[in-house]
Motif scaffolding. Structure first.
Motif, PDB file in Angstrom:
ATOM      1  N   UNK A 133     118.472  35.278  -5.340  1.00 22.93           N
ATOM      2  CA  UNK A 133     118.398  35.735  -6.407  1.00 22.93           C
ATOM      3  C   UNK A 133     119.301  34.962  -7.490  1.00 22.93           C
ATOM      4  N   UNK A 134     120.618  34.643  -7.260  1.00 19.86           N
ATOM      5  CA  UNK A 134     121.354  34.288  -8.300  1.00 19.86           C
ATOM      6  C   UNK A 134     121.119  32.786  -8.457  1.00 19.86           C
ATOM      7  N   UNK A 135     120.817  31.990  -7.393  1.00 21.50           N
ATOM      8  CA  UNK A 135     120.969  30.524  -7.351  1.00 21.50           C
ATOM      9  C   UNK A 135     119.596  29.780  -7.473  1.00 21.50           C
ATOM     10  N   UNK A 136     118.798  30.306  -6.584  1.00 22.55           N
ATOM     11  CA  UNK A 136     117.500  29.879  -6.243  1.00 22.55           C
ATOM     12  C   UNK A 136     116.714  30.107  -7.513  1.00 22.55           C
ATOM     13  N   UNK A 137     116.597  31.528  -7.801  1.00 22.89           N
ATOM     14  CA  UNK A 137     115.633  32.048  -8.718  1.00 22.89           C
ATOM     15  C   UNK A 137     116.560  32.173 -10.182  1.00 22.89           C
ATOM     16  N   UNK A 138     117.835  31.733 -10.303  1.00 22.56           N
ATOM     17  CA  UNK A 138     118.538  31.864 -11.660  1.00 22.56           C
ATOM     18  C   UNK A 138     118.352  33.291 -12.285  1.00 22.56           C
ATOM     19  N   UNK A 139     119.256  33.905 -11.460  1.00 14.33           N
ATOM     20  CA  UNK A 139     119.143  35.576 -12.053  1.00 14.33           C
ATOM     21  C   UNK A 139     117.920  36.244 -12.329  1.00 14.33           C
ATOM     22  N   UNK A 140     116.850  35.935 -11.479  1.00 13.09           N
ATOM     23  CA  UNK A 140     115.781  36.483 -11.212  1.00 13.09           C
ATOM     24  C   UNK A 140     114.511  36.012 -11.845  1.00 13.09           C
ATOM     25  N   UNK A 141     114.637  34.852 -12.451  1.00 11.06           N
ATOM     26  CA  UNK A 141     113.758  33.826 -13.199  1.00 11.06           C
ATOM     27  C   UNK A 141     112.506  33.687 -11.978  1.00 11.06           C
ATOM     28  N   UNK A 142     111.303  33.877 -12.461  1.00  7.77           N
ATOM     29  CA  UNK A 142     110.385  33.381 -11.344  1.00  7.77           C
ATOM     30  C   UNK A 142     109.712  34.468 -10.334  1.00  7.77           C
ATOM     31  N   UNK A 143     110.580  35.435 -10.498  1.00  4.00           N
ATOM     32  CA  UNK A 143     110.011  36.804  -9.871  1.00  4.00           C
ATOM     33  C   UNK A 143     109.275  37.593 -10.372  1.00  4.00           C
ATOM     34  N   UNK A 144     108.244  38.109  -9.894  1.00  5.53           N
ATOM     35  CA  UNK A 144     107.010  39.118 -10.164  1.00  5.53           C
ATOM     36  C   UNK A 144     106.198  38.328 -10.897  1.00  5.53           C
ATOM     37  N   UNK A 145     105.782  38.462 -12.232  1.00  4.21           N
ATOM     38  CA  UNK A 145     104.871  37.574 -12.995  1.00  4.21           C
ATOM     39  C   UNK A 145     105.505  36.082 -13.040  1.00  4.21           C
ATOM     40  N   UNK A 146     104.551  35.477 -13.649  1.00  4.96           N
ATOM     41  CA  UNK A 146     104.882  33.812 -13.871  1.00  4.96           C
ATOM     42  C   UNK A 146     105.845  34.111 -15.135  1.00  4.96           C
ATOM     43  N   UNK A 147     106.806  33.226 -15.411  1.00  6.37           N
ATOM     44  CA  UNK A 147     107.727  33.210 -16.508  1.00  6.37           C
ATOM     45  C   UNK A 147     107.036  33.188 -17.913  1.00  6.37           C
ATOM     46  N   UNK A 148     105.896  32.391 -17.771  1.00  7.91           N
ATOM     47  CA  UNK A 148     105.248  32.225 -19.157  1.00  7.91           C
ATOM     48  C   UNK A 148     104.221  33.300 -19.343  1.00  7.91           C
ATOM     49  N   UNK A 149     104.097  34.268 -18.637  1.00  4.33           N
ATOM     50  CA  UNK A 149     103.092  35.316 -18.917  1.00  4.33           C
ATOM     51  C   UNK A 149     103.316  35.982 -20.320  1.00  4.33           C
ATOM     52  N   UNK A 150     102.347  36.834 -20.750  1.00  4.47           N
ATOM     53  CA  UNK A 150     102.777  37.442 -21.850  1.00  4.47           C
ATOM     54  C   UNK A 150     103.575  38.695 -21.685  1.00  4.47           C
ATOM     55  N   UNK A 151     103.787  39.492 -20.418  1.00  7.97           N
ATOM     56  CA  UNK A 151     104.767  40.337 -20.195  1.00  7.97           C
ATOM     57  C   UNK A 151     106.086  39.935 -20.175  1.00  7.97           C
ATOM     58  N   UNK A 152     106.430  38.655 -20.368  1.00  5.82           N
ATOM     59  CA  UNK A 152     107.898  38.248 -20.183  1.00  5.82           C
ATOM     60  C   UNK A 152     108.212  38.020 -21.769  1.00  5.82           C
ATOM     61  N   UNK A 153     108.769  38.801 -22.227  1.00  6.63           N
ATOM     62  CA  UNK A 153     109.073  38.712 -23.671  1.00  6.63           C
ATOM     63  C   UNK A 153     110.608  38.443 -24.195  1.00  6.63           C
ATOM     64  N   UNK A 154     111.022  37.143 -23.706  1.00  8.04           N
ATOM     65  CA  UNK A 154     112.248  36.386 -23.755  1.00  8.04           C
ATOM     66  C   UNK A 154     112.017  35.241 -24.393  1.00  8.04           C
TER      67      UNK A 154
END
Length: 659
Positions: free
Chosen positions: A206-227
């Motif tokens: 979680x903390x290293x490979x996914x960088x605090x959750x990035x990449x989990x669930x939907x893709x990071x560039x999807x519309x549901x990621x409002x960051x």
């Protein structure tokens, strides 16, 4: 009554969730603790991307893995609704004072109702997410907990569930609550260390490979990621450039947002400070999914604007953005995609860095600059006993209610238009009638115009784009300008357009008509939608979301004609009036050249707009305001009335901006 609304909303939300089939409700929760859920798997929680929580969240949820799904679904949904109610009660009690008795009575049920209607809560209830809990823990730590230690522990546990919440420890430190800040950081570290000790492999993932959750669930560039990270990816950036730009923007947002939050906290607006810090956390998080965006709704407590006419603009924006999807708020045109796809992020950034929230020391905090309006005109029906149901109102309407009214009316219009369907034979028979009538009148120019435009590439592209884009943008722009600059004319113009649209629905219902592009055998080319297969039995429907046989009258031309009339009547300069006439000219050319309407459809559109003007005139009277007569004599008889009549407000313009 408001508490009854709260109860009905709660019951509806619970029924919506529990009525869904087991495989379609609480999908995230089922993914975690179901029979084949990740919490039952002996390996890592993150062997797949289905589990998006922190390792500490997985540790907390592990004991629920043996619970029966049916009983857990009911308990989870009911418990989530209780958390929403608690969140609303705490937020209502935390409003910055002084608060009137009326506001105190209305705050809690209104807050709970808005929370239940918001997209984050609806999303969290549907998925079975835990994202409501960190927000509640932060509010409890800031407003309910007694003592610095208890406050810090609650915020630390919230940060262990949602890492960017750790920014609240920074807020506590900067506002002088350093013991609470240290305790919060310690609690976060303890919870995270416990998860590392129990689940080291998961924590590393979680903390290293996914960088605090990035990449989990939907893709990071999807519309549901409002960051900010998601927005940059959607704009096409990637790799080290995107990472560097994201870190730079995140640092800037943290600096500006936390400074503003400290300022509001020191001013006694701690709830607004919490909302601003939460919006910063949304923007700088690697992933900010929709169910994690409740912080944006809390920003509704900020008072923005020195004028009374501006005071409701910010709450209206927040409520609309947080309760309606971007695809409903903005038209489906490419030019609006950057805003539509990032509307929640833009609201969070606005709250964190831009919205001009007032301090309580401001003289406008309790007494904003009032807005003067034109002298009211007597109602046309005022002399009829028991029939004063319509009167000419010249004040600027409440922006929130106005936007909701427009949205509700358009939704009703879309549903009625969709319901006014007819079979293909009937629509095509009406199309042959219109075509024959146009031949008799010698105005059947559609085929010539269509084939001429098809062979001129740039002209075809221009008309296709104009047909798809300007239908909504221009009327909304005119209504917006009138709302701000000419409130006395705004209601009259809006009513005219509304009546015309309602009359058009009768045409759709009574006379379903196939447009030229859906008429087999006539050789028209559909330049906007592409080549269609006439052999299909359902040809002409295209999708189940629209009625392709709602061609008579043409609201494309009707609305454009309304725009032209408004500009000609109200624009102050001759060149503006001339420019306004180009829009209906381009629109009628586009609807004919693209084979989307017959010429007589445009005539029908003009007729319904004329009926809209007639109905508004009959009910509300003429557009012209109460005339000013003999100012000098009037000043002698009634100085205050003469001064009021001579003011710029007699033209329908506000003086709030001038003041």
């Amino acid at each position: 009554m408001l508490w009854l609304v709260v109860a009905l909303l709660a019951g509806r939300q619970m029924a919506v969730v529990l009525r869904q089939p087991p495989g379609e409700r609480l999908t995230d929760l089922e993914t975690w603790i179901g029979e084949n859920g990740v919490l039952h798997v002996t390996g890592s929680l993150y062997d797949s991307d289905r589990f998006t929580g922190t390792p500490f969240a997985g540790l907390v949820l592990k004991p629920l893995a043996r619970t029966a799904e049916q009983s857990l679904g009911v308990a989870w949904t009911f418990g989530s609704l209780l958390l929403v109610a608690a969140l609303g009660l705490v937020a209502a009690r935390a409003l910055p004072g002084p608060v009137s008795r009326r506001t105190a009575l209305l705050a809690a049920p209104v807050a709970i109702s808005l929370l239940m209607l918001s997209l984050p809560v609806r999303n969290a209830l549907h998925l079975g997410q835990t994202s409501i809990l960190p927000v509640l823990l932060v509010l409890l730590g800031c407003f309910v907990a007694r003592g610095e230690r208890a406050s810090g522990v609650l915020i630390g546990i919230a940060a262990a569930l949602q890492p960017t919440v750790l920014l609240f420890a920074v807020l506590l430190w900067l506002t002088g609550r350093r013991r609470a800040a240290v305790t919060g950081g310690t609690a976060f570290a303890a919870c995270t260390a416990l998860a590392w000790a129990v689940m080291p492999h998961d924590s590393w993932s979680y903390w290293v490979h996914h960088v605090a959750g990035a990449g989990l669930g939907d893709s990071a560039d999807s519309l549901s990621n409002q960051s900010l990270h998601g927005a940059l990816l959607r704009f096409g950036l990637a790799g080290p450039l995107e990472v560097g730009l994201f870190l730079l923007l995140a640092a800037a947002v943290c600096y500006v947002g936390l400074r503003r939050a400290v300022r509001y906290a020191n001013d006694g607006q701690l709830l607004l400070a919490v909302a601003v810090t939460g919006c910063v956390a949304v923007a700088v998080s690697p992933t900010a999914w929709q169910h994690q965006l409740l912080w944006v709704l809390l920003a509704v407590v900020g008072r923005a604007g020195e004028r009374a006419s501006d005071r409701l603009v910010w709450p209206a924006i927040v409520v609309l953005v947080i309760t309606l999807p971007g695809k409903i708020l903005l038209p489906n045109t490419p030019i609006a995609f950057p805003v539509r796809d990032n509307v929640l992020l833009l609201a969070a950034l606005g709250a964190a860095c831009a919205a001009p929230f007032l301090l309580r020391t401001s003289p406008y905090w309790q007494r904003p600059v009032p807005t003067d309006y034109a002298v009211p005109v007597p109602a046309r029906w005022s002399r009829v006993p028991l029939l004063p149901f319509w009167r000419r109102v010249l004040s600027r309407p409440n922006l929130l209610l106005e936007l909701l009214l427009i949205r509700v009316v358009y939704s009703a219009y879309a549903h009625v238009r969709l319901a006014a369907t007819a079979g293909r034979p009937t629509a095509e028979a009406h199309g042959r009638q219109i075509h024959s009538l146009e031949k008799w009148l010698h105005i059947d120019i559609e085929h010539w115009a269509n084939h001429t435009v098809v062979h001129i590439g740039w002209l075809k592209s221009f008309f296709d784009y104009y047909y798809s884009t300007f239908h909504f943008i221009v009327p909304l722009a005119i209504l917006g300008v009138l709302y701000v600059r000419r409130p006395a004319d705004y209601r009259w113009a809006r009513s005219t357009l509304g009546f015309a649209t309602l009359v058009a629905l009768l045409g759709f219902w009574l006379y379903p008509l196939a447009p030229p592009r859906l008429m087999p055998g006539l050789g028209f080319i559909d330049t906007v939608h592409g080549v269609q297969d006439f052999a299909k039995p359902d040809y002409g429907t295209l999708t189940s979301m629209t009625n392709q046989y709602a061609a008579m009258p043409s609201l494309h031309f009707g609305w454009s004609l309304w725009c032209g009339v408004m500009i000609v009547m109200l624009a102050p300069k001759l060149w503006m009036k001339a420019l306004g006439l180009l829009h209906p000219l381009f629109t009628v050319s586009a609807i004919v050249a693209t084979a989307n309407h017959w010429v007589l459809d445009a005539v029908g559109g003009a007729l319904v707009i004329a009926l809209g003007f007639v109905l508004t005139h009959v009910l509300a009277g003429p557009r012209k305001l109460q005339p000013v007569v003999d100012r000098a004599a009037g000043a002698e008889r009634n100085p205050s009335a003469a001064a009021r009549a001579a003011s710029p407000e007699a033209t329908g313009e506000t003086v709030g901006s001038k003041t």
